[in-house]
Design a protein around this motif. Structure first.
Motif, short mmCIF file in Angstrom:
data_model
loop_
_atom_site.label_atom_id
_atom_site.label_comp_id
_atom_site.label_asym_id
_atom_site.label_seq_id
_atom_site.Cartn_x
_atom_site.Cartn_y
_atom_site.Cartn_z
N UNK A 247 0.86 -1.19 0.00
CA UNK A 247 0.00 0.00 0.00
C UNK A 247 0.90 1.23 0.00
N UNK A 248 0.35 2.37 -0.44
CA UNK A 248 1.13 3.60 -0.55
C UNK A 248 0.45 4.74 0.19
N UNK A 249 1.28 5.65 0.69
CA UNK A 249 0.75 6.83 1.36
C UNK A 249 -0.07 7.68 0.40
N UNK A 250 0.42 7.82 -0.82
CA UNK A 250 -0.32 8.54 -1.88
C UNK A 250 -0.76 7.53 -2.91
N UNK A 251 -2.04 7.24 -2.94
CA UNK A 251 -2.59 6.25 -3.85
C UNK A 251 -3.09 6.91 -5.12
N UNK A 252 -2.83 6.28 -6.27
CA UNK A 252 -3.29 6.80 -7.57
C UNK A 252 -2.87 8.25 -7.79
N UNK A 253 -1.58 8.55 -7.53
CA UNK A 253 -1.15 9.95 -7.58
C UNK A 253 0.14 10.17 -8.36
N UNK A 254 0.82 9.15 -8.85
CA UNK A 254 2.14 9.32 -9.44
C UNK A 254 2.07 9.47 -10.95
N UNK A 255 2.89 10.43 -11.46
CA UNK A 255 2.90 10.72 -12.89
C UNK A 255 4.29 10.58 -13.52
N UNK A 256 5.34 10.42 -12.71
CA UNK A 256 6.69 10.20 -13.25
C UNK A 256 7.53 9.46 -12.22
N UNK A 257 8.56 8.76 -12.70
CA UNK A 257 9.42 7.95 -11.84
C UNK A 257 10.87 8.20 -12.21
N UNK A 258 11.72 8.35 -11.20
CA UNK A 258 13.14 8.64 -11.44
C UNK A 258 14.00 7.67 -10.63
N UNK A 259 14.93 7.00 -11.29
CA UNK A 259 15.82 6.07 -10.61
C UNK A 259 17.04 6.80 -10.06
N UNK A 260 17.46 6.43 -8.85
CA UNK A 260 18.68 6.97 -8.26
C UNK A 260 19.87 6.20 -8.84
#
Length: 334
Positions: A67-80
């Motif tokens: 489960x996530x603190x912010x559900x259905x909210x992500x629009x981009x992902x960045x790898x470290x």
């Protein structure tokens, strides 16, 4: 390889997508604002609420997040992608890296010192960090990365109360045994003898069968360099099929070795010995039962992959075996 797997629903259910490089827009992947659980393998990832790495962000180190603190909210992902094994950050009291400074190399709760709610700029010398608004990793957070110095904090000014370096995922090790550089020593030890005697002038029949059970062992181990980056308890698989085939070990083709331990296997073998039916005149026939002991040493090239970074080290594979039983026949005139 570092990767993130994002799922449409909680508990890793529904449609999913797997990414191994940064994603500036999940809209283009038809997966916008629908991430409800995720898994991270290798280096950490940062998830953003807006495309092109904008908006509020959340950091996920290696692990599973049903489960996530912010559900259905992500629009981009960045790898470290930074090397994370030896982190260092310098916090400055004022903008443009002026005033007092504080150098950190480990996780620090600034609430316990004199630099709480003081920082206004920073430089990251190594690794990647998360700066938190409140002590004990609370409140809003900011990711600080090497080569991305920040001379002015804006809204985060005088609010840093906790700093934590990001950790790389669990390292994987690929072991390549360099069989072309093998060194081997062998010796044979007599474990038992059986004699047949013929004092007559004519060939005599002599028939006997003996069954013995012998015990032998095979020990596999890998030694690591003193400066190794491999941590205690880390395991890797080694292909021993060449040495197994050469010396007829009744073992599997691979074994898993763990730093700080060796693998020892003991075998019991039944061995049938048949003396010839005829012994020449005035002859003593001796059958020696021999155990062949082998000591094999071979260099091992170990590639340690941690996130997007790899390091090559060399160790040594050693196999000590004494489970090969053979016979030796000798005739003596009497």
């Amino acid at each position: 390889m570092s990767k993130i797997i994002v799922y449409e629903h909680c508990n890793f259910s529904g449609i999913n997508r797997e990414f191994t490089s940064s994603v500036p827009s999940l809209v283009a992947e038809s997966f916008n604002d629908c991430v409800s659980s995720l898994k991270v393998i290798g280096n950490p990832w940062v998830a953003f609420t807006d495309v092109n790495y904008g908006g509020t962000h959340y950091v996920f180190e290696e692990g599973e997040y049903p489960t996530l603190e912010r559900n259905d909210a992500f629009s981009s992902l960045d790898i470290i992608t930074e090397e994370l094994t030896n982190p260092q950050i310098t916090l400055y009291e004022h903008v443009n890296y002026e005033g007092r400074s504080l150098v950190l190399t480990t996780e620090t709760n600034l609430y316990y010192g004199t630099f709480n709610d003081v920082a206004s700029s920073h430089k990251v010398q190594r690794g990647a960090w998360v700066l938190y608004e409140h002590a004990n990793k609370g409140g809003t957070q900011m990711v600080a990365r090497a080569s991305q110095d920040v001379p002015r904090y804006d809204w985060f000014n005088d609010r840093v109360s906790h700093a934590c370096p990001l950790k790389a995922g669990k390292a994987t090790i690929k072991a390549e045994v360099l069989w072309g550089q093998k060194k081997e020593q062998t010796r044979s030890i007599t474990t038992d003898s059986i004699c047949g005697l013929n004092y007559g002038e004519h060939e005599q029949s002599f028939s006997t069968e003996l069954t013995r059970e012998y015990e032998g062992s095979v020990t596999d181990s890998i030694s690591f360099s003193n400066s190794t980056q491999i941590t205690w308890g880390t395991s890797t698989s080694v292909d021993i099929s060449p040495v197994k085939a050469e010396h007829n070990f009744s073992l599997s083709n691979t074994f898993t070795v763990q730093k700080g331990s060796s693998n020892t296997r003991t075998e019991r073998k039944k061995f049938h010995i048949n003396l010839p039916t005829k012994i020449p005149p005035r002859t003593k026939l001796t059958v020696n039962i021999l155990r062949k002991e082998v000591d094999v040493k071979v260099p091992v090239k170990m590639t340690i992959q941690s996130g997007s970074h790899s390091v090559v080290e060399f160790g040594e594979y050693r196999c000590q075996a004494g489970n090969s039983i053979t016979t030796e026949y000798k005739e003596e005139r009497i």
